[in-house]
Design an enzyme around this catalytic site. Structure first.
Site, PDB file in Angstrom:
ATOM      1  N   CYS A 149       0.818  -1.204   0.000  1.00 44.36           N
ATOM      2  CA  CYS A 149       0.000   0.000   0.000  1.00 44.36           C
ATOM      3  C   CYS A 149       0.853   1.257   0.000  1.00 44.36           C
ATOM      4  O   CYS A 149       2.029   1.235   0.338  1.00 44.36           O
ATOM      5  CB  CYS A 149      -0.858   0.075   1.264  1.00 44.36           C
ATOM      6  SG  CYS A 149      -1.915  -1.341   1.502  1.00 44.36           S
ATOM      7  N   GLY A 185       0.366   0.192  -5.114  1.00 41.07           N
ATOM      8  CA  GLY A 185      -0.867  -0.581  -5.056  1.00 41.07           C
ATOM      9  C   GLY A 185      -1.808  -0.144  -6.146  1.00 41.07           C
ATOM     10  O   GLY A 185      -2.130   1.038  -6.234  1.00 41.07           O
ATOM     11  N   ASN A 194      -0.462   1.325   5.858  1.00 42.91           N
ATOM     12  CA  ASN A 194       0.520   0.590   5.072  1.00 42.91           C
ATOM     13  C   ASN A 194       1.254  -0.325   6.021  1.00 42.91           C
ATOM     14  O   ASN A 194       1.843   0.145   6.991  1.00 42.91           O
ATOM     15  CB  ASN A 194       1.497   1.555   4.389  1.00 42.91           C
ATOM     16  CG  ASN A 194       2.617   0.850   3.633  1.00 42.91           C
ATOM     17  OD1 ASN A 194       3.683   1.411   3.454  1.00 42.91           O
ATOM     18  ND2 ASN A 194       2.389  -0.354   3.183  1.00 42.91           N
ATOM     19  N   GLY A 195       1.206  -1.615   5.742  1.00 43.11           N
ATOM     20  CA  GLY A 195       1.895  -2.571   6.610  1.00 43.11           C
ATOM     21  C   GLY A 195       1.020  -3.779   6.851  1.00 43.11           C
ATOM     22  O   GLY A 195       0.072  -4.028   6.099  1.00 43.11           O
ATOM     23  N   TYR A 211      13.462  -2.966  -4.335  1.00 41.04           N
ATOM     24  CA  TYR A 211      12.468  -3.024  -5.410  1.00 41.04           C
ATOM     25  C   TYR A 211      11.291  -2.072  -5.253  1.00 41.04           C
ATOM     26  O   TYR A 211      10.880  -1.419  -6.213  1.00 41.04           O
ATOM     27  CB  TYR A 211      11.907  -4.461  -5.508  1.00 41.04           C
ATOM     28  CG  TYR A 211      10.667  -4.570  -6.371  1.00 41.04           C
ATOM     29  CD1 TYR A 211      10.769  -4.653  -7.757  1.00 41.04           C
ATOM     30  CD2 TYR A 211       9.387  -4.572  -5.802  1.00 41.04           C
ATOM     31  CE1 TYR A 211       9.632  -4.728  -8.555  1.00 41.04           C
ATOM     32  CE2 TYR A 211       8.249  -4.646  -6.600  1.00 41.04           C
ATOM     33  CZ  TYR A 211       8.381  -4.732  -7.970  1.00 41.04           C
ATOM     34  OH  TYR A 211       7.268  -4.802  -8.749  1.00 41.04           O
TER      35      TYR A 211
END
Ligand code: AMP
Ligand code: SF4
Length: 479
Positions: free
Chosen positions: A18, A44, A118-119, A263
């Site tokens: 996310c 995302g 996010n996570g 990445y």
């Protein structure tokens, strides 16, 4: 037990990639959140949402699809106010329905609250069980909803107090942005797994808006200045009284996600205070030093291998050529829903430049191998275009363990490096040679002298307790 799915657990998935964004103090908050999310689209691509407050009421729009398709001018007009939060989400198997799109919101005794996350919360399953036993009714299968229930049930009278209460109960990786009627509150887990940058957007020379984003590339698009990161264990409250920063808990040992630099993040971002392009080039340089091979040309797998290939070329002196051309209008092949489409997707996405490859010894550089299937197709594609030799170089160590902190990795069973040695992987991907950057090389590229990064997907050593038995059993089918 079969693969992890919604029937076995209350959650649709373990790994949710996310991007989050928040802004306080700008009359065009939703428009700016839209721009911020546009820059974070790579984090995302499945759904996106913005919640905005006009000071009295929170308005929210969440839809499946890409940011630019969802937020037309008409839709943005439905989001008035000077405070907003936004989210872009990608989930893998299971439930990918709209009810899991974020921001999620609730009306409770502390007023209206929206949240974007996010996570991945590693104790969400047990927390949800406890909450359900106590009568909470969940609307989604996203772990983030647990946070809202904890906030709603807190006995603390203020929202900040209730958030503190909730934050102390959740475990794992979280960079959270909350929106209330008159304030934005953000928080980061005590280890700082996922990034959360803070910035300042000048409005008229006298006032400024405060912005937060997963990556600084979102600030660049807005013209905001990066002021540093929300610290692990920190909560920042931006309200009518100004900005308050406090530690809601004692920070743990830092464990910033190294894969963000390998990445996931954009190369033009500063993540955890370090320029991603720079660390990626250094990974390529060290990879060239660790695993040299005679060749005529260095070719990146676009876009993920570009920065590392530039580093590899500058270290080795072998010319760099863009001999694989990417069609940018196709989504990331990795996220296609089925194997059949994923295989087809490689051809849709990449095309070789025959005249740069024919008769050449090629070093192909990419950031990682996960399942190995895409890499094999690319090696074949390069060979079919006439390459004499294809040597594959990967700018991180073998991915041997799944991530439980918010990066989508497949089950242990599907991770090629969890089940094969490098020689076997080399055979599978049909390369003349295959080599990975060492863990020391990755650490050096990140200038990680004080051990502040997480490398668990390369080592299997997780910085926090995760419910490994349950998760691994569910994901591998062991019992
Ligand atoms: P494969 O050979 O099938 O394992 O695919 C490797 C490709 O997937 C590489 O080009 C990576 O850049 C890409 N990749 C690795 N991890 C992820 C991820 N979490 N999400 C999307 N793509 C990824
Ligand atoms: Fe990042 Fe890997 Fe750690 Fe997950 S396990 S947080 S992907 S380094």
């Amino acid at each position: 037990m079969s693969n992890w799915d919604a029937e076995e657990t209350p959650f649709d998935k373990l790994h949710e990639e996310c991007g989050v964004f928040a802004i306080h103090g700008h009359t065009e908050a939703a428009n700016l959140a839209y721009l911020g999310l546009y820059a974070l689209q790579h984090r995302g691509q499945e759904s996106a949402g913005i919640a905005a407050s006009d000071g009295r009421k929170i308005h929210s729009v969440r839809k499946m699809g890409h940011v630019a398709d969802i937020f037309t001018p008409d839709v943005l007009n439905e989001l008035p106010g000077s405070l907003a939060i936004g989210h872009t989400r990608y989930s893998t198997a299971g439930d990918t329905v709209l009810r899991n799109a974020q921001p999620l919101s609730v009306a409770c005794s502390k007023g209206q609250v929206a949240v974007a996350h996010n996570g991945n919360l590693t104790n969400a399953i047990e927390l949800r069980r406890e909450l359900e036993q106590d009568g909470s009714i969940f609307q989604s299968t996203s772990d983030t909803e647990v946070v809202l229930h904890l906030v709603a049930r807190s006995r603390e009278r203020t929202l900040a107090g209730a958030l503190r209460d909730a934050l102390l109960q959740i475990e794992g990786a979280f960079s959270l942005v909350f929106l209330a009627q008159d304030r934005v509150i953000v928080a980061r887990d005590p280890h700082g797994f996922r990034p959360l940058a803070m910035g300042r957007l000048e409005i008229d020379g006298q006032s400024a808006a405060t912005v937060f984003a997963s990556e600084t590339c979102a600030f660049d698009l807005l013209g905001a200045t990066y002021c540093g990161d929300v610290k692990p264990g920190e909560m920042v409250i931006v309200g009518p009284e100004g900005i308050t920063r406090e530690f809601y808990t004692t920070p743990g040992a830092p464990a910033h996600c190294s894969f963000e630099h390998v990445y996931f993040s954009r190369p033009d971002s500063i993540v955890f205070g370090k320029a991603v392009a720079e660390s990626r080039e250094q990974m390529g340089r060290l990879l060239a030093r660790e695993h040299p091979v005679e060749a005529d040309v260095i070719v990146p797998v676009p876009d993920s291998g570009v920065s590392a290939a530039i580093g590899f070329a500058s270290e080795s002196g072998i010319p760099y050529r863009q001999a694989l051309i990417r069609n940018h209008y196709v989504g990331r092949t990795f996220i296609e829903p089925s194997q059949a489409i994923r295989d087809f997707g490689v051809k849709l996405k990449l095309n070789p430049v025959r005249h740069l490859l024919e008769g050449r010894r090629v070093i192909l550089v990419d950031d990682s191998i996960v399942r190995g299937t895409t890499s094999r197709k690319i090696v074949r594609m390069v060979r079919n275009a006439g390459a004499r030799e294809v040597h594959l170089r990967i700018s991180c160590p073998p991915t041997i363990s799944p991530c439980y902190y918010g990066v989508d990795t497949p089950s242990l069973r599907e991770l090629i490096a969890a089940n094969n040695d490098i020689k076997q992987i080399e055979e599978f991907v049909e390369a003349d040679s295959l080599a990975y950057l060492s863990l020391e090389g990755l650490r050096e590229s990140l200038h990680d002298r004080d051990q502040s990064f997480c490398y668990a997907c390369y080592t299997g050593h997780y910085p926090t307790l995760v419910q490994l038995d349950e998760i691994v059993m569910a994901k591998t089918g062991c019992c």
